[in-house]
Design a protein around this motif. Structure first.
Motif, PDB file in Angstrom:
ATOM      1  N   GLY A 341       0.809  -1.216   0.000  1.00 48.18           N
ATOM      2  CA  GLY A 341       0.000   0.000   0.000  1.00 48.18           C
ATOM      3  C   GLY A 341       0.838   1.259   0.000  1.00 48.18           C
ATOM      4  N   SER A 342       0.435   2.217  -0.850  1.00 48.55           N
ATOM      5  CA  SER A 342       1.109   3.512  -0.906  1.00 48.55           C
ATOM      6  C   SER A 342       0.076   4.613  -0.758  1.00 48.55           C
ATOM      7  N   PRO A 343       0.281   5.544   0.183  1.00 51.43           N
ATOM      8  CA  PRO A 343      -0.667   6.653   0.316  1.00 51.43           C
ATOM      9  C   PRO A 343      -0.569   7.594  -0.881  1.00 51.43           C
ATOM     10  N   LEU A 344      -1.703   8.043  -1.377  1.00 53.66           N
ATOM     11  CA  LEU A 344      -1.702   8.984  -2.491  1.00 53.66           C
ATOM     12  C   LEU A 344      -1.354  10.391  -2.031  1.00 53.66           C
ATOM     13  N   SER A 345      -1.737  10.739  -0.810  1.00 51.41           N
ATOM     14  CA  SER A 345      -1.444  12.075  -0.290  1.00 51.41           C
ATOM     15  C   SER A 345       0.028  12.201   0.066  1.00 51.41           C
ATOM     16  N   GLU A 346       0.558  13.399  -0.161  1.00 53.95           N
ATOM     17  CA  GLU A 346       1.935  13.697   0.223  1.00 53.95           C
ATOM     18  C   GLU A 346       2.002  14.572   1.472  1.00 53.95           C
ATOM     19  N   VAL A 347       0.849  14.817   2.108  1.00 55.62           N
ATOM     20  CA  VAL A 347       0.805  15.619   3.331  1.00 55.62           C
ATOM     21  C   VAL A 347       1.274  14.766   4.505  1.00 55.62           C
ATOM     22  N   SER A 348       2.185  15.302   5.300  1.00 55.18           N
ATOM     23  CA  SER A 348       2.739  14.581   6.435  1.00 55.18           C
ATOM     24  C   SER A 348       1.659  14.239   7.464  1.00 55.18           C
ATOM     25  N   LEU A 349       1.899  13.150   8.200  1.00 60.53           N
ATOM     26  CA  LEU A 349       1.030  12.791   9.324  1.00 60.53           C
ATOM     27  C   LEU A 349       1.463  13.456  10.634  1.00 60.53           C
ATOM     28  N   ASP A 350       2.544  14.221  10.596  1.00 64.20           N
ATOM     29  CA  ASP A 350       3.037  14.865  11.812  1.00 64.20           C
ATOM     30  C   ASP A 350       2.044  15.895  12.345  1.00 64.20           C
ATOM     31  N   LEU A 351       2.052  16.074  13.663  1.00 61.50           N
ATOM     32  CA  LEU A 351       1.162  17.030  14.321  1.00 61.50           C
ATOM     33  C   LEU A 351       1.502  18.455  13.908  1.00 61.50           C
ATOM     34  N   ILE A 352       0.478  19.215  13.561  1.00 61.05           N
ATOM     35  CA  ILE A 352       0.632  20.626  13.244  1.00 61.05           C
ATOM     36  C   ILE A 352      -0.075  21.448  14.311  1.00 61.05           C
ATOM     37  N   GLU A 353       0.644  22.402  14.875  1.00 60.76           N
ATOM     38  CA  GLU A 353       0.084  23.338  15.857  1.00 60.76           C
ATOM     39  C   GLU A 353       0.090  24.720  15.228  1.00 60.76           C
ATOM     40  N   LEU A 354      -1.073  25.333  15.146  1.00 65.18           N
ATOM     41  CA  LEU A 354      -1.184  26.662  14.512  1.00 65.18           C
ATOM     42  C   LEU A 354      -1.278  27.748  15.572  1.00 65.18           C
TER      43      LEU A 354
END
Length: 354
Positions: A341-354
């Motif tokens: 399996g390969s994810p199509l999205s290239e957005v990281s799974l890392d936590l983002i704090e805004l």
């Protein structure tokens, strides 16, 4: 190729013909989108039946099809058309039509045989063209999400964020949302299918965003959970658990494994970390022309034993939901290619704090 596979199914089921009535299956077989069209397939022929609103466009687009104009009630036309074809045993999508439609189809000389999910196995394995289209759609979705991170500010309403998503979907050239985007702040994120509201987004709380678009007839589905301000240790622990569960599930997406194994990998990790009973939905679902397609990625039911094959496309989306506090879900569309399996999205799974 698709038509030949359907004709093979007809022979396998002992049918003279099959009536396709669902919009998504009509689109799948013809590439033609219409709110009122039917497909009739026999071993020797394939026909699209539609009304005057779509007839000329259908004729122009479907040069390899016999396109027929429905000039009276659809049911009456279908009955007469089947008599013209001289077919006796006809299949139909019993899971896609109303009881009234089934009753009205009754025809002297025709034996109707209902099927659920007649094309589900065909649609579960995507072609290279379908995967390419979905990859394009996800790239657009990723771009929207990145712009969204720059747009979000405390004090905005959840609905302001959804409005931005919708605007950007059309700006990307997509035909619309694949489902109403979920923007869930704070306590709302503990409800997996929260309805986006007028609630304000606050500093010191989570924000779950579940969104998708339709690109060339195919859906995307994407979820990230971010934090407005600095996340506390409880949120970070939950987030890391969900992220790891997502990766454990993804690691099980391999040709020859079962879908149940994918779900169990995520569920086992979440339970091991002390969150038993707080992952309250399946790990994923098939996706394509419809936002939810066969198969379901879950450890229960028939689909749990479904063996993963090359070309399958489904979501991986584990989550933890703490009632009255917050929820975390991380979702990607995954394609099975070259054995895993390969994810199509290239957005990281890392936590983002805004």
């Amino acid at each position: 190729m698709r038509l030949e596979k359907v004709k093979h199914l007809l022979r396998e089921k002992g049918l003279d013909a099959f009536l396709i009535s669902s919009q998504s299956n009509v689109l799948y077989l013809t590439g033609f989108r219409s709110s009122h069209a039917y497909v009739v397939i026999t071993a020797q022929s394939h026909h699209l039946l539609t009304d005057a609103r779509y007839y000329e466009r259908a004729k122009a687009q479907l040069s390899d099809w016999d396109v027929r104009l429905i000039e009276q009630s659809a049911v009456r036309y279908i009955k007469n058309f089947l008599k013209e074809l001289d077919v006796k045993k006809v299949g139909y999508e019993k899971d896609k039509v109303s009881c009234e439609f089934q009753r009205m189809l009754r025809t002297k000389g025709v034996r109707w045989v209902g099927f659920s999910g007649f094309l589900k196995e065909l649609r579960a394995i995507k072609t290279e063209e379908e995967i390419s289209i979905m990859r394009e759609g996800v790239k657009k979705s990723d771009a929207i999400y990145r712009r969204l991170l720059e747009f979000i500010k405390p004090g905005m309403r959840e609905m302001d964020v959804r409005a931005f998503i919708v605007q950007e979907i059309f700006r990307e050239g997509a035909s619309g949302e694949s489902f109403p985007a979920i923007v869930a702040s704070g306590e709302g994120s503990s409800v997996p299918h929260w309805e986006t509201s007028q609630k304000q987004i606050e500093t010191g709380k989570s924000l779950l965003i579940d969104m998708g678009l339709v690109w060339k007839g195919y859906c995307t589905d994407f979820t990230r959970t971010i934090f407005i301000g600095r996340a506390d240790e409880e949120f970070k622990k939950v987030y890391q658990t969900v992220k790891d569960a997502h990766l454990f599930a993804l690691d099980k997406v391999k040709v020859g494994n079962t879908l149940g194994e994918v779900d169990r990998a995520a569920r086992k990790h979440i339970e091991k970390k002390g969150f038993k009973g707080l992952f309250i939905h399946s790990t994923g679902h098939g996706i394509g022309i419809d936002i939810h397609e066969y198969p379901r990625v879950y450890y229960k039911g028939k689909d749990s034993k479904r063996v993963i094959e090359e070309g399958m496309v489904f979501t991986v989306e584990p989550g933890i939901y703490i009632p009255g506090k917050f929820g975390v879900r991380l979702e990607n569309i995954v394609v099975v290619e070259r054995g895993s399996g390969s994810p199509l999205s290239e957005v990281s799974l890392d936590l983002i704090e805004l």
